[in-house]
Structures are given as C-alpha cells and as structure tokens.
Design an enzyme around this catalytic site. Structure first.
Site, PDB file in Angstrom:
ATOM      1  N   GLU A  69       8.109   1.272   4.245  1.00  0.00           N
ATOM      2  CA  GLU A  69       7.407   0.364   5.405  1.00  0.00           C
ATOM      3  C   GLU A  69       7.708  -1.025   4.867  1.00  0.00           C
ATOM      4  O   GLU A  69       7.300  -1.423   3.520  1.00  0.00           O
ATOM      5  CB  GLU A  69       6.192   0.542   5.815  1.00  0.00           C
ATOM      6  CG  GLU A  69       5.616  -0.179   6.937  1.00  0.00           C
ATOM      7  CD  GLU A  69       3.949   0.107   6.886  1.00  0.00           C
ATOM      8  OE1 GLU A  69       3.150   0.639   6.223  1.00  0.00           O
ATOM      9  OE2 GLU A  69       3.602  -0.086   7.952  1.00  0.00           O
TER      10      GLU A  69
ATOM     11  N   HIS B  91       0.921  -1.249  -0.066  1.00  0.00           N
ATOM     12  CA  HIS B  91      -0.007   0.003   0.063  1.00  0.00           C
ATOM     13  C   HIS B  91       0.772   1.281  -0.067  1.00  0.00           C
ATOM     14  O   HIS B  91       2.109   1.174   0.109  1.00  0.00           O
ATOM     15  CB  HIS B  91      -1.119   0.026   1.131  1.00  0.00           C
ATOM     16  CG  HIS B  91      -0.113   0.009   2.718  1.00  0.00           C
ATOM     17  ND1 HIS B  91       0.145  -1.062   3.087  1.00  0.00           N
ATOM     18  CD2 HIS B  91       0.271   1.073   3.253  1.00  0.00           C
ATOM     19  CE1 HIS B  91       0.735  -0.668   4.379  1.00  0.00           C
ATOM     20  NE2 HIS B  91       1.137   0.501   4.462  1.00  0.00           N
TER      21      HIS B  91
ATOM     22  N   HIS C 262      -5.821  -2.049   3.820  1.00  0.00           N
ATOM     23  CA  HIS C 262      -5.487  -1.035   3.220  1.00  0.00           C
ATOM     24  C   HIS C 262      -4.902  -1.246   1.962  1.00  0.00           C
ATOM     25  O   HIS C 262      -3.805  -1.790   1.955  1.00  0.00           O
ATOM     26  CB  HIS C 262      -5.167   0.244   3.884  1.00  0.00           C
ATOM     27  CG  HIS C 262      -3.915  -0.030   4.700  1.00  0.00           C
ATOM     28  ND1 HIS C 262      -3.313  -1.152   4.954  1.00  0.00           N
ATOM     29  CD2 HIS C 262      -3.062   0.939   5.166  1.00  0.00           C
ATOM     30  CE1 HIS C 262      -2.242  -1.070   5.434  1.00  0.00           C
ATOM     31  NE2 HIS C 262      -1.945   0.286   5.686  1.00  0.00           N
TER      32      HIS C 262
ATOM     33  N   TYR D 141       9.178   0.869   9.948  1.00  0.00           N
ATOM     34  CA  TYR D 141       9.468   2.042   9.273  1.00  0.00           C
ATOM     35  C   TYR D 141      11.040   2.560   9.026  1.00  0.00           C
ATOM     36  O   TYR D 141      11.575   2.608  10.097  1.00  0.00           O
ATOM     37  CB  TYR D 141       8.687   3.284   9.740  1.00  0.00           C
ATOM     38  CG  TYR D 141       7.170   2.954   9.237  1.00  0.00           C
ATOM     39  CD1 TYR D 141       6.534   3.442   8.148  1.00  0.00           C
ATOM     40  CD2 TYR D 141       6.353   2.611  10.202  1.00  0.00           C
ATOM     41  CE1 TYR D 141       5.097   3.265   7.890  1.00  0.00           C
ATOM     42  CE2 TYR D 141       5.087   2.606  10.244  1.00  0.00           C
ATOM     43  CZ  TYR D 141       4.424   3.080   8.921  1.00  0.00           C
ATOM     44  OH  TYR D 141       3.088   2.736   8.959  1.00  0.00           O
TER      45      TYR D 141
HETATM   46 FE   LIG Z   1       1.700   1.840   5.934  1.00  0.00          FE
END
Ligand SMILES: [Fe+2]
Length: 306
Positions: free
Chosen positions: A264, A153, A199, A254
């Site tokens: 990420e 994503h 997501h 991250y």
């Molecule tokens: Fe993310």
C-alpha cells in the site's frame, strides 16, 4: 520511553532478483545490501528519507509470507522493560546478540498471540538518507519509481483480535485509535499507534500468522495519483484505489508485488495525541469504514493475504 515506530518488516519471496527489480525500480526503495548466510539469502531495502539500515528485508523462500516485524524502541533500556513485561505476560523472550542479525545490534524477539514473530530493537546501523542533514533540499533529485520517503505501517491477521490488542497495549503501551466491531460486539479489527499517526500496526480477524499488507508513506494525495500512474505503466496488479479509508481517513492505493505480497502507499489521516479517544465502527458500516468512496469490499481485499 518505549516503542517509537515500525522499524522493518521481513517477508519471504520465491525470486529475489525479481523482488529487487520491483522494489527498487517500481516502488523506488534503495537496495542496501544482499547477504547469504545462516539466515538465508536476503535483500535489505530502505526508503530515501530513512536513516536506519532497512525498512524491508526479503528472504528467498519458495513460499511468500512474513518472517517477522520489528519495532524500534527509543532507548536501549526499553528492551529490558519490554522483556520484563512480555515475560510477565507469559510469553518467552529470546535475546538476539549484537552481530547475529544484519544491520542491527541487540534485540528481543517473541511470539505474539497472533502467531507472529515480533522483534524490538534500539541499536540499528545508520546508513543515512538521500538528503544531507545540513541545508537539505525538500526532495532528492534522483528518485526512481513511486519512491515513498518512509515505511508507515503493516496490517496482520489474528484469529483473536482482542487478545492481540490486549498484548500490544499491556506490554508496549500501544494506543487503540480505531476498532471495528461485529454485530455481536466482537472486535474484528483494531488500529494501534505509538508514533502519533493513525496506525503503526493494524490487526484484522483472520488466520494467525497472516500478513495483509505492508504500507509506505507518501507526502500528499497527488503522490498517490502519481503512484497509480506508475503502477499502471509498469503493469502492476492494482488491488483497489486510489481511494480513501473511513478508518484512519487516509488516502490509499493497494497493489501486489510480482510475488503476491500486498503493498500500500498511503497519505493523510489525522494526528492522534496520546489522549485520542478510540473511534468505533460497526459491522453494518464496514464497507464505508474500509473504502469510504466505494462503500464495499472488492471481494478480494478481505480474503486475499500472504
Ligand atoms: Fe494500510
């Protein structure tokens, strides 16, 4: 029918040789090709389990940032349908003919309310993954670096999050899995999916046109720990983690590529069906929503972007 998943993200970097070294040796993507044409000097990279031409394009530019993000539609006809809906929404759509862009056929491009260039494509050049389709082993034996199997994503900024969410829902049928509301009830963050994962794109309040991070999928939590070992070994600047998000319930780390774009690697999270109800987080719980173990931002996560 419609949008399937995130196809690729196109970013800018001031040093393509350094970018190629980092993204192949540390992150462990495959370099597909390097081109130098009217669209600039660019490298195209893909993950080992992806079969389409690329998931990441990097164009030489003195400044870092995002050029565009591209989603893949299931059928060629979907482009006509999405073009109609985006046009009816009041946004101009540009057709990009086959042969004009590296690694793909015809596509449509338009400016989102968040100030980004978005593209939808169906026809992409297939270069194949590292595993055969007949009797494959679970994992290739010659992987280098973190080696995520696929892109997952991206998170972008928008001055008006609700406007961008409405656009993505209305024109392409994105589902809102989670949202973060301010004390006044204003949508500060939104998490949208088409692919049955928590997501495919997230939108957080911030300057229009901004990129927060590009995220790659890992198959399990132990791979996130191994990613942290590799990042530390290579001296890569870790932003935060390994940790866990309240939002998406995913496990994450991250870090920054050498030019400053946040990356990420991510695993876990739930599997939302199309009727998945939207989960709401309130501003007073924002720390846990973002970093579930720390309960707070690290002072950098919400302010640093490209
Ligand atoms: Fe993310």
């Amino acid at each position: 029918m419609g949008v399937l998943r995130l196809a690729h993200v196109s970013i800018k970097a001031p040093d393509l040789d350094l970018a190629a070294a980092y993204y192949t040796q540390v992150l462990g993507l495959d370099l597909v090709e390097r081109t130098n044409d009217d669209n600039g000097d660019r490298i195209f990279l893909k993950c080992w389990d992806e079969r389409d031409h690329h998931c990441l394009a990097i164009r030489y530019d003195p400044r870092v940032g995002i050029d565009r993000f591209t989603f893949k539609a299931e059928f060629e006809d979907d482009l006509d349908e999405i073009e109609n809906r985006v046009t009816r929404y009041g946004v101009a759509v540009e057709r990009v003919a086959k042969g004009e862009e590296v690694g793909q056929g015809e596509s449509i491009r338009f400016a989102t309310p968040s100030g980004h260039e978005m593209e939808v494509v169906n026809d992409v050049v297939k270069v194949g993954g590292r595993l055969p389709l007949r009797n494959p082993t679970p994992v290739p034996q010659d992987l280098v670096g973190i080696a995520p199997p696929r892109i997952d994503h991206l998170l972008i900024h928008a001055e008006e999050v609700p406007e961008m969410v409405h656009f993505m829902q209305t024109t392409m049928g994105f589902h809102l899995t989670e949202q973060l509301l301010s004390g006044e009830g204003h949508q500060m963050g939104a998490f949208l999916q088409r692919s049955g994962r928590p997501h495919d794109i997230a939108i957080v309040q911030g300057p229009n046109g901004g990129l927060h991070h590009v995220s790659f999928w890992l198959d399990d939590w132990d791979h996130v720990r191994r990613a942290a070992d590799l990042l530390a070994f290579h001296g890569v600047s870790i932003d935060i983690g390994p940790t866990r998000h309240g939002i998406t319930r995913g496990n994450t780390i991250y870090f920054f590529d050498p030019m400053g774009t946040r990356n990420e690697v991510f695993t876990g999270g739930y599997r939302p069906d199309p009727d998945f109800p939207t989960i709401t987080w309130t501003e007073d719980n924002m720390g846990r929503a973002i970093f579930y173990y720390e309960w707070k931002d690290n002072g950098r996560f919400l302010t640093v972007h490209t």
